[in-house]
Design a protein around this motif. Sequence first.
Motif, PDB file in Angstrom:
ATOM      1  N   HIS A  39       0.514  -0.999   0.331  1.00  0.00           N
ATOM      2  CA  HIS A  39       0.260  -0.044  -0.224  1.00  0.00           C
ATOM      3  C   HIS A  39       0.669   1.312   0.029  1.00  0.00           C
ATOM      4  N   ARG A  40       0.671   2.220  -0.852  1.00  0.00           N
ATOM      5  CA  ARG A  40       1.103   3.676  -0.586  1.00  0.00           C
ATOM      6  C   ARG A  40      -0.340   4.582  -0.821  1.00  0.00           C
ATOM      7  N   SER A  41      -0.153   5.906  -0.779  1.00  0.00           N
ATOM      8  CA  SER A  41      -1.642   6.845  -0.678  1.00  0.00           C
ATOM      9  C   SER A  41      -1.238   7.113  -2.597  1.00  0.00           C
TER      10      SER A  41
ATOM     11  N   ARG B 133      -1.341   9.968  -5.068  1.00  0.00           N
ATOM     12  CA  ARG B 133      -2.130  11.392  -5.002  1.00  0.00           C
ATOM     13  C   ARG B 133      -2.023  11.452  -6.750  1.00  0.00           C
TER      14      ARG B 133
ATOM     15  N   GLN C 145      -7.335  20.537  -2.500  1.00  0.00           N
ATOM     16  CA  GLN C 145      -6.294  19.464  -1.995  1.00  0.00           C
ATOM     17  C   GLN C 145      -6.653  19.260  -3.484  1.00  0.00           C
TER      18      GLN C 145
ATOM     19  N   HIS D 162      -4.648  16.677  -5.667  1.00  0.00           N
ATOM     20  CA  HIS D 162      -5.097  14.884  -6.314  1.00  0.00           C
ATOM     21  C   HIS D 162      -7.047  14.988  -5.807  1.00  0.00           C
TER      22      HIS D 162
ATOM     23  N   CYS E 104      -6.298   7.520  -2.198  1.00  0.00           N
ATOM     24  CA  CYS E 104      -6.046   8.543  -0.952  1.00  0.00           C
ATOM     25  C   CYS E 104      -6.867   8.736   0.502  1.00  0.00           C
ATOM     26  N   MET E 105      -6.839   8.544   1.129  1.00  0.00           N
ATOM     27  CA  MET E 105      -7.646   9.196   2.396  1.00  0.00           C
ATOM     28  C   MET E 105      -7.729  10.607   2.283  1.00  0.00           C
ATOM     29  N   ILE E 106      -9.129  10.998   2.625  1.00  0.00           N
ATOM     30  CA  ILE E 106      -9.205  12.257   2.809  1.00  0.00           C
ATOM     31  C   ILE E 106      -9.774  13.155   4.162  1.00  0.00           C
ATOM     32  N   GLY E 107      -8.394  13.083   5.001  1.00  0.00           N
ATOM     33  CA  GLY E 107      -9.392  13.491   6.317  1.00  0.00           C
ATOM     34  C   GLY E 107      -9.663  14.501   6.364  1.00  0.00           C
ATOM     35  N   ALA E 108      -9.377  15.655   5.137  1.00  0.00           N
ATOM     36  CA  ALA E 108      -9.707  17.301   5.310  1.00  0.00           C
ATOM     37  C   ALA E 108     -11.508  17.150   4.861  1.00  0.00           C
TER      38      ALA E 108
ATOM     39  N   PHE F  69     -14.035  10.458   6.425  1.00  0.00           N
ATOM     40  CA  PHE F  69     -13.525  10.790   5.826  1.00  0.00           C
ATOM     41  C   PHE F  69     -13.858  10.694   3.760  1.00  0.00           C
TER      42      PHE F  69
ATOM     43  N   ARG G 164       5.694   4.588   2.053  1.00  0.00           N
ATOM     44  CA  ARG G 164       6.441   5.658   3.442  1.00  0.00           C
ATOM     45  C   ARG G 164       6.319   4.581   4.672  1.00  0.00           C
TER      46      ARG G 164
ATOM     47  N   ARG H 214       6.847   2.203   8.070  1.00  0.00           N
ATOM     48  CA  ARG H 214       6.264   2.469   9.046  1.00  0.00           C
ATOM     49  C   ARG H 214       7.380   2.511  10.249  1.00  0.00           C
TER      50      ARG H 214
HETATM   51  C1  FMN Z   1      -8.114   8.911   7.740  1.00  0.00           C
HETATM   52  C2  FMN Z   1      -6.815   9.698   7.132  1.00  0.00           C
HETATM   53  C3  FMN Z   1      -7.076  10.635   7.048  1.00  0.00           C
HETATM   54  C4  FMN Z   1      -5.998  11.066   5.914  1.00  0.00           C
HETATM   55  N1  FMN Z   1      -6.001  12.602   5.057  1.00  0.00           N
HETATM   56  C5  FMN Z   1      -5.448  12.964   4.114  1.00  0.00           C
HETATM   57  C6  FMN Z   1      -5.430  14.461   3.178  1.00  0.00           C
HETATM   58  O1  FMN Z   1      -6.730  14.976   3.919  1.00  0.00           O
HETATM   59  N2  FMN Z   1      -4.904  14.209   2.510  1.00  0.00           N
HETATM   60  C7  FMN Z   1      -3.216  13.222   1.791  1.00  0.00           C
HETATM   61  O2  FMN Z   1      -2.679  13.793   1.179  1.00  0.00           O
HETATM   62  N3  FMN Z   1      -3.107  12.035   2.514  1.00  0.00           N
HETATM   63  C8  FMN Z   1      -4.342  11.938   3.805  1.00  0.00           C
HETATM   64  N4  FMN Z   1      -4.218  10.429   3.960  1.00  0.00           N
HETATM   65  C9  FMN Z   1      -2.932   9.390   3.507  1.00  0.00           C
HETATM   66  C10 FMN Z   1      -2.172  10.078   4.823  1.00  0.00           C
HETATM   67  O3  FMN Z   1      -1.207  11.127   4.629  1.00  0.00           O
HETATM   68  C11 FMN Z   1      -1.002   8.525   4.753  1.00  0.00           C
HETATM   69  O4  FMN Z   1      -1.460   7.280   4.729  1.00  0.00           O
HETATM   70  C12 FMN Z   1       0.428   8.370   5.363  1.00  0.00           C
HETATM   71  O5  FMN Z   1       0.586   9.407   5.512  1.00  0.00           O
HETATM   72  C13 FMN Z   1       0.748   6.992   5.360  1.00  0.00           C
HETATM   73  O6  FMN Z   1       1.351   7.180   3.434  1.00  0.00           O
HETATM   74  P1  FMN Z   1       0.797   6.249   2.840  1.00  0.00           P
HETATM   75  O7  FMN Z   1      -1.100   5.731   2.661  1.00  0.00           O
HETATM   76  O8  FMN Z   1       1.115   6.730   1.717  1.00  0.00           O
HETATM   77  O9  FMN Z   1       1.706   4.821   3.575  1.00  0.00           O
HETATM   78  C14 FMN Z   1      -5.086   9.874   5.129  1.00  0.00           C
HETATM   79  C15 FMN Z   1      -4.933   8.901   6.023  1.00  0.00           C
HETATM   80  C16 FMN Z   1      -5.915   8.289   6.426  1.00  0.00           C
HETATM   81  C17 FMN Z   1      -6.030   6.968   7.130  1.00  0.00           C
END
Ligand code: FMN
Length: 467
Positions: free
Chosen positions: A208-210, A212, A264, A266, A328-332, A354, A368, A370
């Motif tokens: 996994h990686r987020s 964008r 954002q 992305h 990518c999850m978006i907590g914003a 989210f 990234r 851990r």
């Molecule tokens: C609930 C949640 C909200 C997140 N919100 C954002 C966000 O708003 N923008 C963003 O770019 N990444 C967001 N992320 C992604 C995290 O930054 C990312 O999962 C973390 O840095 C680890 O990187 P990886 O997912 O590539 O392993 C969020 C992740 C989670 C779980």
Amino acid sequence: MSSRTTAALILAAGRGERLGADKALVELGGRTAVERLVRNFRAAGCAPIVIVRQRGAAALPADLAATIVEVDSEEMVESLRCGLRAWTDDPPRSLLVTPIDHAMVGASTIFQLENELRTAGDSQAVVLPICRGRPGHPVGLTWNVAVEALDPEVTSLREIIRRDSDRNRPVFVEDGWTRRDLDRPEDLDAARGHLAGLVPATELMARHRSRRSFLPKPVGDAQLSWIVDSARHASTSSFVQAYSVVAVRDPERKRRFAELCADQAHVHEAPIVLAICADLHRLAEACARHGAVLESDSLESFVQATVDAAILGQNIQLAAESESLGSCMIGAARNHPVELAELLGLPPHVYVVFGMTLGWPAGDPLPRTRMPLEAVLHLETYDVSRTEAVLDAADASMRADSRAANARLAAGERPVNETRGWTDRMAYLFRAPNPPKGREHLLAALRARGFGLRDPEQRGTDRVPGA
Ligand SMILES: Cc1cc2nc3c(=O)[nH]c(=O)nc-3n(C[C@H](O)[C@H](O)[C@H](O)COP(=O)(O)O)c2cc1C
């Protein structure tokens, strides 16, 4: 002699207009669709294999080990009749029939269906793969049923299936490709993504990686539905299923969604943005049906719904990644919960926990690292003696990740600060007093959405109007 075998009939006479290509000849995992299907039928013990093609269609691979018959009609039922006529002198005991659209069906599924046909013996039987409650392909027919299709009055295979439900034998399968077909370019992308993502679950998680950055390529409705349908088999507290997902593609709504998520880039770019919602709306309605009022004000209801939604969200991301999609999850999405709820038409007792982007990923970001596993996994009791070493390691790996990221920077991209470790970043973000940026009014917003977040003794005070 074919008389005691299960034969296979592949209907590949369509022009593939919606797909924009001859379905039999599209590439799937290093071979053509028709080669893949023939191979899987053979692996499951089906023989002989007949393929129906449109007269004048492109030639199939030479070494297919199948009989090709030609048809002039575009009608599926004519293809079926044409294929059956190939056997009338020496009929098989039974046959499995599928349009080429289901070329992704696996050999083990075909094997299950073939086994059921074998069990049916000489009785009249229609063997139907049932995946998640719905029928799909290939359909198994004993020969004494298959010949019914030779009657020119018959207009479809479905008609034969529906003729006598007593002879239908369901076979419950997990293979979604019995239902998912190759109809549009998005379906082909989904199939190829699925093949590329075929790795053990643990490997998929570690990969996994987020993501964008996305290719300008759509994600099909069928794939989206399949992903969410798969994900919702997650555990759910008290079987409440306190979640829902709103998928946004409409450009204008998506633009506004992105703006509400700290604008954002992305989120703007992704072809789909999902709102992963904690949802007590159905529960409120269920209570109302029985003359009761939902206890939505308790902190426990809020936690329960939020946990349910988060588990669903993680499952969606994993399901998407298993088909090579990126997200990518978006907590914003919690920056403006009330405005976002309005944009998405959420009823009371629902809020977006989210967001999540979804699309075909572009580029290949570095993973990234851990913090060490010892930080997370404790045996029997929590071991605080490790914390110092763990924090040192977390600092070191974040600096190393930053150096690696900077080493691959494209022209114009901003480097990250290589001297900062995990601890100082976290201390900066989470120090007190420091309300999380953009979420200063989260409690009031959640209350406006119908989540009271109260301890039991405060129950009933200051209830939200209309919620
Ligand atoms: C609930 C949640 C909200 C997140 N919100 C954002 C966000 O708003 N923008 C963003 O770019 N990444 C967001 N992320 C992604 C995290 O930054 C990312 O999962 C973390 O840095 C680890 O990187 P990886 O997912 O590539 O392993 C969020 C992740 C989670 C779980």
